[in-house]
Design a protein around this motif. Structure first.
Motif: not given
Length: 131
Positions: A24-30, A93-99, A101-105
Motif C-alpha cells: 500500500c505504501w509503495g502504491l502511494v509512493r508511485l 490508500g488514495l482518495w480518487v473522488g466519488r467516495n 479510493m485507489l489501494h492495494i493489499m
C-alpha cells in the motif's frame, strides 16, 4: 480516461516498490512521484508479512511520517486515506473522488473501491494531504 487507469491491476508484493509489485505504501509512493513529482521516503524493509508484529512496525512508521502531512476534512485527488486494522493504523490508500479510493493489499491487486465497502467500512482514520 481517469488517471487511476494507469494504476489499476498492479500486483501486490509485500515491501514492493515498483510496478512489478507494490504494497500500500509503495502504491502511494508511485502515484505521488508520477503525478505530483513528490519523492516520498521508501520505508522499504518494514512489510515482511501480515503478522501483528509487522503491522505494529508499519503503524509506528506511519505515525513517524504523519508530521509531514496535514489532516483534512475535504479530501481531493491523491490525498492519503489512513485506515486501521484492529487498533493499528497500518493501511493507506488514495482518495480518487466519488467516495472511492485507489489501494492495494495482500490478496488484492490495485483497484478502486468504494470507501464504504464492507471491507473498509469503519476503518478510515482520516484523510491527509502532504505539505
Amino acid at each position: 480516461m481517469p488517471w487511476t487507469d494507469d494504476y489499476i491491476g498492479l500486483p501486490f508484493l509485500a515491501d514492493g516498490r515498483s510496478r512489478a509489485g507494490l504494497d500500500c505504501w509503495g502504491l502511494v509512493r508511485l502515484v505521488y512521484f508520477d503525478r505530483l513529482g513528490i519523492d516520498l521516503p521508501s520505508k522499504a524493509g518494514i512489510y515482511r508479512d501480515g503478522s501483528r508484529d509487522t503491522l505494529r512496525e508499519i503503524a509506528a512508521a506511519m505515525e513517524a511520517e504523519a508530521a509531514k502531512w496535514r489532516q483534512v476534512d475535504d479530501p481531493r485527488d491523491c490525498d492519503v486515506i489512513l485506515m486501521r486494522s484492529g487498533p493499528l493504523h497500518c493501511h493507506v490508500g488514495l482518495w480518487v473522488g466519488r467516495n472511492a479510493m485507489l489501494h492495494i493489499m495482500a490478496g488484492i491487486d490495485s483497484t478502486v473501491e468504494p470507501i464504504a465497502s464492507l471491507r473498509r467500512r469503519n476503518t478510515v482514520v482520516g484523510y491527509f494531504r502532504h505539505d
